[in-house]
Design an enzyme around this catalytic site. Structure first.
Site, PDB file in Angstrom:
ATOM      1  N   SER A  16     -19.870   7.195  52.686  1.00 16.85           N
ATOM      2  CA  SER A  16     -21.275   7.715  52.801  1.00 16.85           C
ATOM      3  C   SER A  16     -21.962   8.179  51.728  1.00 16.85           C
ATOM      4  O   SER A  16     -23.284   7.876  51.615  1.00 16.85           O
ATOM      5  CB  SER A  16     -21.312   9.044  54.127  1.00 16.85           C
ATOM      6  OG  SER A  16     -21.140   8.166  55.313  1.00 16.85           O
ATOM      7  N   LYS A  65     -17.030  14.462  66.094  1.00 14.42           N
ATOM      8  CA  LYS A  65     -18.257  14.181  66.736  1.00 14.42           C
ATOM      9  C   LYS A  65     -18.569  14.725  68.005  1.00 14.42           C
ATOM     10  O   LYS A  65     -19.593  15.091  68.347  1.00 14.42           O
ATOM     11  CB  LYS A  65     -18.202  12.621  67.090  1.00 14.42           C
ATOM     12  CG  LYS A  65     -18.429  11.935  65.514  1.00 14.42           C
ATOM     13  CD  LYS A  65     -18.491  10.463  65.834  1.00 14.42           C
ATOM     14  CE  LYS A  65     -18.760   9.528  64.441  1.00 14.42           C
ATOM     15  NZ  LYS A  65     -19.161   8.218  64.667  1.00 14.42           N
ATOM     16  N   ASN A  86     -23.325  12.311  65.638  1.00 13.26           N
ATOM     17  CA  ASN A  86     -22.997  11.919  63.901  1.00 13.26           C
ATOM     18  C   ASN A  86     -23.602  12.351  62.992  1.00 13.26           C
ATOM     19  O   ASN A  86     -23.778  12.083  61.914  1.00 13.26           O
ATOM     20  CB  ASN A  86     -22.580  10.330  64.080  1.00 13.26           C
ATOM     21  CG  ASN A  86     -23.955   9.625  63.731  1.00 13.26           C
ATOM     22  OD1 ASN A  86     -25.017  10.005  64.152  1.00 13.26           O
ATOM     23  ND2 ASN A  86     -24.086   8.590  63.147  1.00 13.26           N
ATOM     24  N   ALA A 127     -14.066   1.274  75.975  1.00 15.50           N
ATOM     25  CA  ALA A 127     -14.876   2.194  76.662  1.00 15.50           C
ATOM     26  C   ALA A 127     -14.614   3.711  75.979  1.00 15.50           C
ATOM     27  O   ALA A 127     -14.600   4.617  76.796  1.00 15.50           O
ATOM     28  CB  ALA A 127     -14.462   2.243  78.164  1.00 15.50           C
ATOM     29  N   ALA A 130     -16.966   4.825  70.730  1.00 18.26           N
ATOM     30  CA  ALA A 130     -17.666   3.783  69.798  1.00 18.26           C
ATOM     31  C   ALA A 130     -18.536   2.874  71.074  1.00 18.26           C
ATOM     32  O   ALA A 130     -19.680   2.583  70.915  1.00 18.26           O
ATOM     33  CB  ALA A 130     -16.922   2.991  68.919  1.00 18.26           C
ATOM     34  N   LYS A 155     -11.866   3.747  83.023  1.00 19.86           N
ATOM     35  CA  LYS A 155     -12.830   4.166  81.845  1.00 19.86           C
ATOM     36  C   LYS A 155     -14.214   3.385  81.762  1.00 19.86           C
ATOM     37  O   LYS A 155     -15.231   3.802  81.710  1.00 19.86           O
ATOM     38  CB  LYS A 155     -12.101   4.415  80.563  1.00 19.86           C
ATOM     39  CG  LYS A 155     -10.897   5.426  80.467  1.00 19.86           C
ATOM     40  CD  LYS A 155     -11.063   5.847  79.152  1.00 19.86           C
ATOM     41  CE  LYS A 155      -9.666   5.608  78.355  1.00 19.86           C
ATOM     42  NZ  LYS A 155      -9.431   5.944  76.988  1.00 19.86           N
ATOM     43  N   MET A 214     -16.925  -3.870  65.338  1.00 22.52           N
ATOM     44  CA  MET A 214     -17.305  -2.675  64.850  1.00 22.52           C
ATOM     45  C   MET A 214     -16.467  -2.389  63.791  1.00 22.52           C
ATOM     46  O   MET A 214     -16.802  -1.528  62.818  1.00 22.52           O
ATOM     47  CB  MET A 214     -17.188  -1.597  65.813  1.00 22.52           C
ATOM     48  CG  MET A 214     -18.529  -1.843  66.733  1.00 22.52           C
ATOM     49  SD  MET A 214     -18.762  -0.106  67.755  1.00 22.52           S
ATOM     50  CE  MET A 214     -19.850  -0.833  68.945  1.00 22.52           C
ATOM     51  N   GLY A 238     -18.081  -4.533  60.878  1.00 25.05           N
ATOM     52  CA  GLY A 238     -18.915  -3.362  61.361  1.00 25.05           C
ATOM     53  C   GLY A 238     -19.636  -2.702  59.882  1.00 25.05           C
ATOM     54  O   GLY A 238     -19.914  -1.577  59.837  1.00 25.05           O
TER      55      GLY A 238
HETATM   56  P1  ATR Z   1     -13.303   5.557  69.590  1.00 26.75           P
HETATM   57  O1  ATR Z   1     -14.041   6.665  69.381  1.00 26.75           O
HETATM   58  O2  ATR Z   1     -13.035   4.457  68.396  1.00 26.75           O
HETATM   59  O3  ATR Z   1     -14.073   4.492  70.636  1.00 26.75           O
HETATM   60  P2  ATR Z   1     -11.568   6.003  71.356  1.00 26.75           P
HETATM   61  O4  ATR Z   1     -12.472   6.888  72.201  1.00 26.75           O
HETATM   62  O5  ATR Z   1     -10.124   6.719  71.317  1.00 26.75           O
HETATM   63  O6  ATR Z   1     -11.862   5.656  70.149  1.00 26.75           O
HETATM   64  O7  ATR Z   1     -11.293   4.811  72.306  1.00 26.75           O
HETATM   65  C1  ATR Z   1     -10.519   3.717  71.687  1.00 26.75           C
HETATM   66  C2  ATR Z   1     -10.972   2.242  72.613  1.00 26.75           C
HETATM   67  O8  ATR Z   1     -10.053   1.260  71.991  1.00 26.75           O
HETATM   68  C3  ATR Z   1     -10.476   2.461  74.128  1.00 26.75           C
HETATM   69  O9  ATR Z   1     -11.564   1.885  74.686  1.00 26.75           O
HETATM   70  C4  ATR Z   1      -9.053   1.991  74.060  1.00 26.75           C
HETATM   71  O10 ATR Z   1      -8.612   1.370  75.397  1.00 26.75           O
HETATM   72  P3  ATR Z   1      -8.283   2.483  76.607  1.00 26.75           P
HETATM   73  O11 ATR Z   1      -9.032   3.170  76.948  1.00 26.75           O
HETATM   74  O12 ATR Z   1      -7.374   1.391  77.403  1.00 26.75           O
HETATM   75  O13 ATR Z   1      -7.150   3.281  75.792  1.00 26.75           O
HETATM   76  C5  ATR Z   1      -9.251   0.807  73.213  1.00 26.75           C
HETATM   77  N1  ATR Z   1      -8.001   0.456  72.790  1.00 26.75           N
HETATM   78  C6  ATR Z   1      -7.168   0.989  71.810  1.00 26.75           C
HETATM   79  N2  ATR Z   1      -6.166   0.091  71.460  1.00 26.75           N
HETATM   80  C7  ATR Z   1      -6.385  -1.107  72.009  1.00 26.75           C
HETATM   81  C8  ATR Z   1      -5.591  -2.272  72.137  1.00 26.75           C
HETATM   82  N3  ATR Z   1      -4.382  -2.444  71.663  1.00 26.75           N
HETATM   83  N4  ATR Z   1      -5.939  -3.304  73.061  1.00 26.75           N
HETATM   84  C9  ATR Z   1      -7.152  -2.840  73.836  1.00 26.75           C
HETATM   85  N5  ATR Z   1      -7.849  -1.988  73.760  1.00 26.75           N
HETATM   86  C10 ATR Z   1      -7.396  -0.942  72.695  1.00 26.75           C
END
Ligand code: ATR
Length: 274
Positions: A16, A65, A86, A127, A130, A155, A214, A238
């Site tokens: 940044s 955040k 953010n 979900a 992000a 979710k 992203m 991203g």
């Molecule tokens: P961020 O703030 O980056 O969105 P987060 O809130 O921890 O981080 O969310 C991570 C997202 O990536 C979630 O949707 C997670 O799926 P789950 O809700 O089932 O945990 C998803 N995710 C992480 N690793 C994954 C994987 N190997 N395959 C599919 N989805 C994944």
């Protein structure tokens, strides 16, 4: 001189300062922008200290955040929707304005890349935070269909319900998806660990579907590599979203949207690969 920081933990890797310094130069704004490492248990105190030193604003990154959302005195509608903040703007009366520029940054970057959103079938993978931040700005572009797919179905369903008033949003698990989309946006953190969301190749129409991850890095992301192997028309990462969300924050602080996003992106890309 007006001063700004990006606050996170860790923070040493943050690009940044480089981005905002380039924006300041291009718009002839006199300001400083530094990294600020906040202890994991002292985010709020770090913000208050910076405000006392005369700070004008801050970007907030992982893992603060949600705490920033709770700390803001006033929230923009898009921050309210995102459930996370953010960007802080410290008003002269001591009030903290909380904004979220991530989703707007995504849409700005997609437009820069001439990706059409209105009338399109969009699939959003993930979900978490992000995905949530992206939903309102994406729905404002009026896609015909927006499907949220997540490993944990509940979710995705919760998120779809939260945004149902803004447009047609559906939720599903990966194995329920067997139809093609015009645009697929990967908002999961799977690429971080080199993993892939368990998505069917049927979601990609050869030479038509565009894919946006992203995540970004020196190498093509695991998701984009997979998408190309399935015949995706175009893959994007991203890094442009990072630059564009910064531009939106810069505009909130300085009242001017920088017009050197492409140059900043090019030089940033070079620092990633060298
Ligand atoms: P961020 O703030 O980056 O969105 P987060 O809130 O921890 O981080 O969310 C991570 C997202 O990536 C979630 O949707 C997670 O799926 P789950 O809700 O089932 O945990 C998803 N995710 C992480 N690793 C994954 C994987 N190997 N395959 C599919 N989805 C994944």
């Amino acid at each position: 001189m007006d001063s700004y920081v990006v606050i996170g933990n860790p923070i040493g890797h943050s690009r940044s300062p480089q981005i905002h310094q380039s924006f300041a130069q291009a718009t002839a704004q006199i300001m400083s922008y530094e990294r600020l490492l906040a202890p994991l248990d002292a985010f709020e105190q770090s913000v208050r200290n910076f405000m006392q030193q005369g700070g004008k604003g801050a970007n907030i990154t992982v893992p603060f955040k949600e705490q920033a959302f709770a700390m803001a005195d006033v929230l923009t509608p898009r921050a309210q929707r995102a459930g996370a903040v953010n960007t802080f703007k410290f008003e002269d009366n001591g009030c903290i304005l909380g904004d979220n520029t991530d989703g707007a940054g995504l849409v700005l970057d997609l437009k820069r890349l001439s990706v059409q959103l209105s009338g399109q079938r969009i699939l959003l993978l993930g979900a978490g935070g992000a995905a949530r931040g992206a939903l309102a700005p994406l729905l404002a572009e009026q896609p015909t269909q927006l499907v949220i797919a997540n490993r944990t179905l509940t979710k995705a369903q919760q998120l779809a319900a939260l945004f149902a008033d803004l447009g047609e949003v559906q939720a599903c698990s990966f194995d329920q998806l067997q139809q093609p989309f015009d645009l697929i946006i990967n908002a999961t953190s799977a690429s971080l660990s080199g993993e892939l969301p368990a998505l069917s190749p049927a979601c990609i129409t050869t030479q038509h579907t565009q894919c946006y991850d992203m995540m970004y890095g020196a190498e093509i992301t695991a998701f984009n590599q997979w998408a190309l192997a399935q015949g995706a028309a175009q893959v994007m990462d991203g890094l442009g979203m990072l630059v564009a969300q910064a531009a939106e924050a810069f505009q909130l602080w300085r009242g001017v949207l920088p017009n050197n996003l492409n140059e900043v992106l090019t030089s940033l890309r070079k620092t990633l690969t060298h």
